[in-house]
Design a protein around this motif. Structure first.
Motif, PDB file in Angstrom:
ATOM      1  N   GLY A 172      11.370  10.045  -2.066  1.00  0.00           N
ATOM      2  CA  GLY A 172      10.226   9.501  -1.351  1.00  0.00           C
ATOM      3  C   GLY A 172      10.709   8.695  -0.171  1.00  0.00           C
ATOM      4  O   GLY A 172      11.910   8.439  -0.024  1.00  0.00           O
ATOM      5  N   ALA A 173       9.770   8.293   0.674  1.00  0.00           N
ATOM      6  CA  ALA A 173      10.135   7.510   1.845  1.00  0.00           C
ATOM      7  C   ALA A 173       8.938   6.697   2.324  1.00  0.00           C
ATOM      8  O   ALA A 173       7.788   7.104   2.136  1.00  0.00           O
ATOM      9  CB  ALA A 173      10.638   8.407   2.970  1.00  0.00           C
ATOM     10  N   VAL A 174       9.254   5.565   2.951  1.00  0.00           N
ATOM     11  CA  VAL A 174       8.271   4.764   3.672  1.00  0.00           C
ATOM     12  C   VAL A 174       8.693   4.804   5.136  1.00  0.00           C
ATOM     13  O   VAL A 174       9.804   4.387   5.475  1.00  0.00           O
ATOM     14  CB  VAL A 174       8.236   3.309   3.170  1.00  0.00           C
ATOM     15  N   ASP A 175       7.817   5.342   6.002  1.00  0.00           N
ATOM     16  CA  ASP A 175       8.167   5.479   7.415  1.00  0.00           C
ATOM     17  C   ASP A 175       7.231   4.679   8.289  1.00  0.00           C
ATOM     18  O   ASP A 175       6.006   4.818   8.204  1.00  0.00           O
ATOM     19  CB  ASP A 175       8.118   6.939   7.856  1.00  0.00           C
ATOM     20  N   VAL A 176       7.810   3.862   9.172  1.00  0.00           N
ATOM     21  CA  VAL A 176       7.028   3.072  10.127  1.00  0.00           C
ATOM     22  C   VAL A 176       7.272   3.523  11.555  1.00  0.00           C
ATOM     23  O   VAL A 176       6.750   2.924  12.481  1.00  0.00           O
ATOM     24  CB  VAL A 176       7.356   1.560  10.006  1.00  0.00           C
ATOM     25  N   VAL A 177       8.053   4.586  11.735  1.00  0.00           N
ATOM     26  CA  VAL A 177       8.545   4.950  13.064  1.00  0.00           C
ATOM     27  C   VAL A 177       7.776   6.110  13.684  1.00  0.00           C
ATOM     28  O   VAL A 177       7.420   6.086  14.854  1.00  0.00           O
ATOM     29  CB  VAL A 177      10.053   5.280  13.004  1.00  0.00           C
ATOM     30  N   GLY A 178       7.507   7.163  12.916  1.00  0.00           N
ATOM     31  CA  GLY A 178       6.879   8.350  13.478  1.00  0.00           C
ATOM     32  C   GLY A 178       7.865   9.164  14.288  1.00  0.00           C
ATOM     33  O   GLY A 178       9.089   9.020  14.168  1.00  0.00           O
ATOM     34  N   GLY A 179       7.355  10.045  15.165  1.00  0.00           N
ATOM     35  CA  GLY A 179       8.200  10.821  16.056  1.00  0.00           C
ATOM     36  C   GLY A 179       9.232  11.664  15.331  1.00  0.00           C
ATOM     37  O   GLY A 179       9.008  12.180  14.235  1.00  0.00           O
ATOM     38  N   LEU A 183       0.829  -1.204   0.000  1.00  0.00           N
ATOM     39  CA  LEU A 183       0.000   0.000   0.000  1.00  0.00           C
ATOM     40  C   LEU A 183       0.868   1.260   0.000  1.00  0.00           C
ATOM     41  O   LEU A 183       0.544   2.247  -0.671  1.00  0.00           O
ATOM     42  CB  LEU A 183      -0.924   0.014   1.215  1.00  0.00           C
ATOM     43  N   CYS A 184       1.979   1.241   0.736  1.00  0.00           N
ATOM     44  CA  CYS A 184       2.902   2.383   0.753  1.00  0.00           C
ATOM     45  C   CYS A 184       3.556   2.590  -0.608  1.00  0.00           C
ATOM     46  O   CYS A 184       3.677   3.723  -1.090  1.00  0.00           O
ATOM     47  CB  CYS A 184       3.978   2.178   1.820  1.00  0.00           C
ATOM     48  N   VAL A 185       3.984   1.507  -1.231  1.00  0.00           N
ATOM     49  CA  VAL A 185       4.595   1.603  -2.568  1.00  0.00           C
ATOM     50  C   VAL A 185       3.570   2.136  -3.573  1.00  0.00           C
ATOM     51  O   VAL A 185       3.888   2.995  -4.415  1.00  0.00           O
ATOM     52  CB  VAL A 185       5.138   0.223  -3.004  1.00  0.00           C
ATOM     53  N   MET A 186       2.345   1.652  -3.489  1.00  0.00           N
ATOM     54  CA  MET A 186       1.279   2.150  -4.364  1.00  0.00           C
ATOM     55  C   MET A 186       1.040   3.641  -4.133  1.00  0.00           C
ATOM     56  O   MET A 186       0.834   4.409  -5.082  1.00  0.00           O
ATOM     57  CB  MET A 186      -0.013   1.368  -4.099  1.00  0.00           C
ATOM     58  N   LYS A 187       1.074   4.071  -2.878  1.00  0.00           N
ATOM     59  CA  LYS A 187       0.847   5.479  -2.552  1.00  0.00           C
ATOM     60  C   LYS A 187       1.945   6.356  -3.141  1.00  0.00           C
ATOM     61  O   LYS A 187       1.665   7.409  -3.740  1.00  0.00           O
ATOM     62  CB  LYS A 187       0.770   5.656  -1.038  1.00  0.00           C
ATOM     63  N   LEU A 188       3.204   5.940  -2.965  1.00  0.00           N
ATOM     64  CA  LEU A 188       4.311   6.733  -3.516  1.00  0.00           C
ATOM     65  C   LEU A 188       4.195   6.838  -5.043  1.00  0.00           C
ATOM     66  O   LEU A 188       4.395   7.914  -5.617  1.00  0.00           O
ATOM     67  CB  LEU A 188       5.657   6.127  -3.127  1.00  0.00           C
ATOM     68  N   ALA A 189       3.874   5.719  -5.691  1.00  0.00           N
ATOM     69  CA  ALA A 189       3.740   5.731  -7.150  1.00  0.00           C
ATOM     70  C   ALA A 189       2.611   6.670  -7.582  1.00  0.00           C
ATOM     71  O   ALA A 189       2.747   7.417  -8.559  1.00  0.00           O
ATOM     72  CB  ALA A 189       3.492   4.320  -7.667  1.00  0.00           C
ATOM     73  N   SER A 190       1.510   6.664  -6.841  1.00  0.00           N
ATOM     74  CA  SER A 190       0.374   7.524  -7.199  1.00  0.00           C
ATOM     75  C   SER A 190       0.698   8.995  -7.026  1.00  0.00           C
ATOM     76  O   SER A 190       0.061   9.857  -7.644  1.00  0.00           O
ATOM     77  CB  SER A 190      -0.851   7.152  -6.351  1.00  0.00           C
ATOM     78  N   GLY A 210      14.955   9.716  -7.884  1.00  0.00           N
ATOM     79  CA  GLY A 210      16.014   9.669  -6.884  1.00  0.00           C
ATOM     80  C   GLY A 210      15.799   8.611  -5.828  1.00  0.00           C
ATOM     81  O   GLY A 210      14.936   7.737  -5.953  1.00  0.00           O
ATOM     82  N   GLU A 211      16.588   8.700  -4.759  1.00  0.00           N
ATOM     83  CA  GLU A 211      16.587   7.679  -3.709  1.00  0.00           C
ATOM     84  C   GLU A 211      15.288   7.684  -2.908  1.00  0.00           C
ATOM     85  O   GLU A 211      14.685   8.723  -2.680  1.00  0.00           O
ATOM     86  CB  GLU A 211      17.753   7.925  -2.747  1.00  0.00           C
ATOM     87  N   VAL A 212      14.913   6.480  -2.469  1.00  0.00           N
ATOM     88  CA  VAL A 212      13.763   6.314  -1.584  1.00  0.00           C
ATOM     89  C   VAL A 212      14.259   5.717  -0.270  1.00  0.00           C
ATOM     90  O   VAL A 212      15.005   4.730  -0.262  1.00  0.00           O
ATOM     91  CB  VAL A 212      12.692   5.411  -2.222  1.00  0.00           C
TER      92      VAL A 212
END
Length: 327
Positions: free
Chosen positions: A216-223, A134-141, A149-151
């Protein structure tokens, strides 16, 4: 009678145990499933240990995922013999979940098991892998393409992070993984990361804006981690946020959003509409490398789940934990 992990809260306190349960105790639902495999996720660790008020009703069977065979159904989409997958919908929190040999749920919460996967494979993916897609789909959209560039992927050695790296690398992205454990470097590189950086670069308070690096980035940490990721994302980039392992707070400023046009996009896997779920599972079937999937998972028995709950929260579990509920 069947086996389940059962959580109780009474005068004797809060406790999780491997116990016997009867079919008559199963909650209401129009589909009954003989579970083959389940998983252990961060939320399950919180439920088992009681470290966070995840569980809403007692007694509760935790487990936000399961895959198995339908044994009874009055739902029009499913009949006995169908193989199905469930992720989320409050299962394991408000409704008995997948860390058991049987479950009874609403058929509206199920999706068919893709033909490309066995039930074990589906649970090696689980909510973590489905969320990663779902995160990868969101970034692509949002226009984050490999040539931009780097993700970045935070919490990279966890379930979401591990699958996100494999999926992004498969699509041709240059992936940079964030990890607090140097011993995970070879593992993360094997999944497709081109570089591994320490989480200390992101975990402390940072500047409102930093040097632009991430498309772009996928973050699972927050804060602080999420705040620093946003502050170092390139102009027009996007961050998909799906977790809070580092806390609920977001000590950030509006600077990345109004000066660089960065998009912070939330990704929810629990109540995600069925059409998106089906798309995510089909993409997983098409794109996820089976060899990489095997490299990120470890299998345990249902009887071993309770002690693993504490280890999960301590960050001692790498990748995905698949639970064979029949041992």
């Amino acid at each position: 009678m069947f086996k389940a992990v059962k959580i109780e809260k009474d005068d004797a306190g809060y406790r999780a145990e491997y116990a016997d349960v009867t079919q008559e105790q199963l909650p209401e639902g129009d589909v009954t499933v003989r579970i083959s495999h389940s998983t252990l996720n961060y939320k399950d660790g919180l439920a088992i240990t009681g470290k966070s008020p995840v569980v809403r009703h007692f007694p509760m069977v935790p487990g936000i995922d399961f895959a198995g065979e339908v044994t009874e159904s009055s739902h029009p989409d499913y009949q006995a013999g169908d193989w199905v997958v469930l992720n989320g919908w409050g299962v394991g929190e408000k409704h008995w979940g997948g860390l058991a040999q049987y479950a009874r749920v609403s058929g509206d919460w199920l999706v068919p098991l893709p033909e490309a996967f066995s039930s074990r494979h589906a649970m090696a993916i689980g909510t973590a892998g489905y969320t990663a897609m779902l995160c990868v789909m969101k970034l692509a959209s949002l226009g984050v393409t490999p040539e931009k560039g780097e993700v970045l992927v935070t919490g990279a050695a966890g379930g979401v992070g591990s699958v996100a790296i494999a999926l992004l690398a498969q699509r041709g992205y240059d992936v940079v993984a964030v990890s607090g454990r140097p011993e995970n470097t070879d593992y993360l590189l094997s999944l497709g990361a081109k570089e591994v950086v320490g989480r200390e670069l992101f975990s402390e308070p940072g500047k409102p804006l930093g040097k632009e690096r991430w498309a772009g980035a996928v973050d699972v940490v927050g804060g602080h981690t999420l705040a620093n990721v946003c502050a170092t994302t390139k102009y027009g980039g996007a961050v998909a946020a799906c977790g809070l392992a580092g806390g609920m707070e977001l000590p950030a400023t509006v600077a990345p959003f109004i000066l660089r046009g960065v998009t912070l996009a939330g990704v929810d896997s629990v109540m995600c509409p069925k059409a998106e779920r089906l798309q995510a599972w089909q993409l997983l079937a098409n794109e996820l490398d089976a060899d990489k999937l095997e490299s990120i998972c470890e299998e345990i028995g249902l009887s071993e789940v309770v002690p693993y709950g504490e280890a999960f929260l301590k960050g001692e579990v790498k990748g995905r934990l698949v639970v064979d509920v029949n041992r």
